[in-house]
Design an enzyme around this catalytic site. Structure first.
Site, short mmCIF file in Angstrom:
data_model
loop_
_atom_site.label_atom_id
_atom_site.label_comp_id
_atom_site.label_asym_id
_atom_site.label_seq_id
_atom_site.Cartn_x
_atom_site.Cartn_y
_atom_site.Cartn_z
N LYS A 34 0.85 -1.20 0.00
CA LYS A 34 0.00 0.00 0.00
C LYS A 34 0.89 1.25 0.00
O LYS A 34 2.11 1.14 0.21
CB LYS A 34 -0.90 -0.02 1.24
CG LYS A 34 -0.14 -0.01 2.56
CD LYS A 34 -1.04 -0.30 3.76
CE LYS A 34 -0.24 -0.30 5.05
NZ LYS A 34 -1.02 -0.80 6.19
N TYR A 251 15.41 29.94 7.65
CA TYR A 251 14.20 30.62 8.11
C TYR A 251 14.12 30.60 9.64
O TYR A 251 14.42 29.59 10.28
CB TYR A 251 12.95 29.91 7.57
CG TYR A 251 12.71 30.14 6.10
CD1 TYR A 251 12.41 31.41 5.61
CD2 TYR A 251 12.78 29.09 5.21
CE1 TYR A 251 12.17 31.62 4.26
CE2 TYR A 251 12.54 29.27 3.85
CZ TYR A 251 12.24 30.55 3.39
OH TYR A 251 12.01 30.75 2.05
C1 LIG Z 1 -0.16 -1.83 6.81
C2 LIG Z 1 -0.66 -3.15 7.32
C3 LIG Z 1 0.21 -4.23 7.57
C4 LIG Z 1 1.72 -4.09 7.48
O1 LIG Z 1 2.20 -3.52 8.68
P1 LIG Z 1 3.78 -3.33 8.96
O2 LIG Z 1 3.83 -2.81 10.35
O3 LIG Z 1 4.25 -2.33 7.97
O4 LIG Z 1 4.39 -4.66 8.77
C5 LIG Z 1 -0.33 -5.44 7.92
N1 LIG Z 1 -1.68 -5.59 8.07
C6 LIG Z 1 -2.54 -4.57 7.87
C7 LIG Z 1 -3.99 -4.80 8.06
C8 LIG Z 1 -2.07 -3.32 7.51
O5 LIG Z 1 -2.92 -2.31 7.34
#
Ligand SMILES: *Cc1c(COP(=O)(O)O)cnc(C)c1O
Length: 354
Positions: A34, A251
Site C-alpha cells: 500500500k 528561516y
Molecule cells: C499496513 C498493514 C500491515 C503491514 O504492517 P507493517 O507494520 O508495515 O508490517 C499489515 N496488516 C494490515 C492490516 C495493515 O494495514
C-alpha cells in the site's frame, strides 16, 4: 540536473523478503505494498517480490494495475470494497476483500456476482479500528458462509501493540478463542508480530515495513534484525556558506553559529519528503561522514554542518537516509516513525533502481 535521488535497492528488498521467510517458513506471504509500496513504487516492489503469494493494497485501482501488469497472485484489499459498484471489478479481477462491517456483508448478499470472491473476515480483537467485535463475529461468519457471492473465507485480525512492550497476548487470546474449531485459514501478523511472535504467524503473514528494511521496533535496529535499507535518499552539496560567529542560517534564524562554521546547502527539502520537523542535530552523511543538519529545513533545501568533514565542497555526496544512516534515526529526530518518511517521498524525487 538537481542531484537529489531516491535509490531503490532491489536486492535488499529480496533479502528482506528472505528474512520474512526465515521467520515464518510455514506461512504464505502477502507483501503489503500500500501507499505506493511505502514510497518505493508499488509495481517495482511487486516485481521484485514476485515470490510472494499475495499482495495487499487499499484501492481497487491499485489492484487492477497489478493485474494489468500480469500479477496472478492473491490480491487483498486491506479495507475491502467501499461501495457495491466496486464488486463486479473484484469479481472480474479475482480480488480478495477484507470484510470488516455489516454493510459490506449486506452489499455482498445483494450482489449477483458471476464468480465468488474470496474474503478476509476481520475480527476487532482490541485495536478498535476496523472489524467485527467478538460477540458479532460468529454471526458475520455464518452470513458470509451462506452468501452465494462468497468463496474462501480467511479469518483475520490486526495487532495494535505488536511492536510495544504490551505485545499481542490479549488480542491473540481473543482471536484464538473465536477461531478455535473453525476450519479456515488465518492471517494476523504484521512485521512486528512476524519478528517477535511466531505463535501468531498463521497461514498468511502480512509484512510491510520490514520488507523495506526498516525496524518496526523503537528499541531494536534494522541491522540487528538482519534487515537492509531499500531506499537511500541521496543528494549533494550545492552551496557553501562560511558563517562568522553569531550569524544564523535559514528561516527563523533558529541556528546561530557560536564559532565560525562552514555550512553546506543540500538540495533536499520538505517538498521532497524530508521532514520539516527535523531539528538542528538531525544526523546526515556528507562524503560518507556523519554530520548534522543546521537550522530549519526549507521547501527545497536544507543546511548541514561541514565542521570536521574532510574534503567537503560543492558536489560532495549527501545521504539523507538509507545505506549507512537508518531512516529510523531521522524519524526519531523528527518525532515520527520511518513509515511516515518513506511513504512521504515526494513524486518529484527521481527514483533509480540499483
Ligand atoms: C499496513 C498493514 C500491515 C503491514 O504492517 P507493517 O507494520 O508495515 O508490517 C499489515 N496488516 C494490515 C492490516 C495493515 O494495514
Amino acid at each position: 540536473m538537481r542531484p537529489l535521488q531516491a535509490k531503490i535497492n532491489l536486492s535488499a528488498l529480496k533479502h528482506n523478503f528472505g528474512v520474512v521467510r526465515g521467520h515464518a517458513p510455514q506461512s504464505r506471504t502477502i507483501a503489503v505494498i500500500k501507499a505506493n509500496g511505502y514510497g518505493h513504487g508499488m509495481l517495482r516492489v511487486a516485481r521484485a517480490l514476485e515470490a510472494a503469494e499475495g499482495y495487499a493494497v487499499l484501492n481497487v485501482g491499485e489492484a487492477v494495475a497489478l493485474r494489468e501488469a500480469g500479477f496472478k497472485q492473491a490480491i487483498l484489499l486491506l479495507e475491502g470494497f467501499f461501495s457495491a459498484d466496486e464488486l463486479p471489478t473484484l469479481a472480474e479481477h479475482r480480488l480478495a476483500s477484507v470484510i470488516h462491517c455489516q454493510e459490506q456483508i449486506e452489499m455482498l448478499e445483494m450482489a449477483g456476482l458471476p464468480v465468488k470472491i474470496n474474503v478476509f473476515l476481520k475480527l476487532n480483537s482490541g485495536m478498535n479500528r476496523l472489524g467485527f467485535r467478538p460477540e458479532a463475529f460468529g454471526a458475520a461468519l455464518q452470513r458470509l458462509q451462506a452468501a452465494r457471492s462468497v468463496g474462501q473465507i480467511t479469518l483475520m485480525t490486526h495487532f495494535a501493540c505488536a511492536d510495544e512492550v504490551q505485545g499481542i497476548a490479549a488480542q491473540l487470546a481473543c482471536f484464538d478463542r473465536l477461531a478455535t474449531g473453525l476450519d479456515a485459514p488465518r492471517s494476523l501478523a504484521n512485521s512486528a508480530a512476524i519478528l517477535r511472535f511466531p505463535q501468531a504467524h498463521g497461514d498468511w503473514v502480512r509484512p510491510g515495513i520490514m520488507l523495506y528494511g526498516s525496524s518496526p521496533f523503537a528499541d531494536t535496529s534494522a541491522v540487528s534484525l538482519d534487515l537492509k535499507p531499500v531506499m537511500t535518499l541521496t543528494s549533494a552539496i550545492i552551496g557553501l556558506q562560511d558563517l562568522p560567529a553569531g550569524e544564523a542560517v535559514g528561516y527563523g534564524a533558529t541556528f546561530r553559529a557560536e564559532q565560525p562554521t562552514r555550512a553546506g546547502i543540500v538540495a533536499c527539502g520538505y517538498a521532497d519528503g524530508y521532514p520539516r520537523h527535523a531539528p538542528t542535530g538531525t544526523p546526515v552523511l556528507v562524503n560518507g561522514q556523519r554530520s548534522r543538519i543546521l537550522g530549519r529545513v526549507s521547501m527545497d533545501m536544507l543546511c548541514v554542518d561541514l565542521t570536521g568533514i574532510s574534503g567537503a565542497g560543492i558536489g560532495s555526496p549527501v545521504v539523507l537516509w538509507g545505506e549507512g544512516l537508518p531512516v529510523e534515526e531521522i524519524a526519531a529526530a523528527a518525532g515520527t516513525i520511518s513509515y511516515e518518511l518513506l511513504c512521504a517521498l515526494a513524486a518529484r524525487v527521481p527514483v533509480v533502481e540499483v
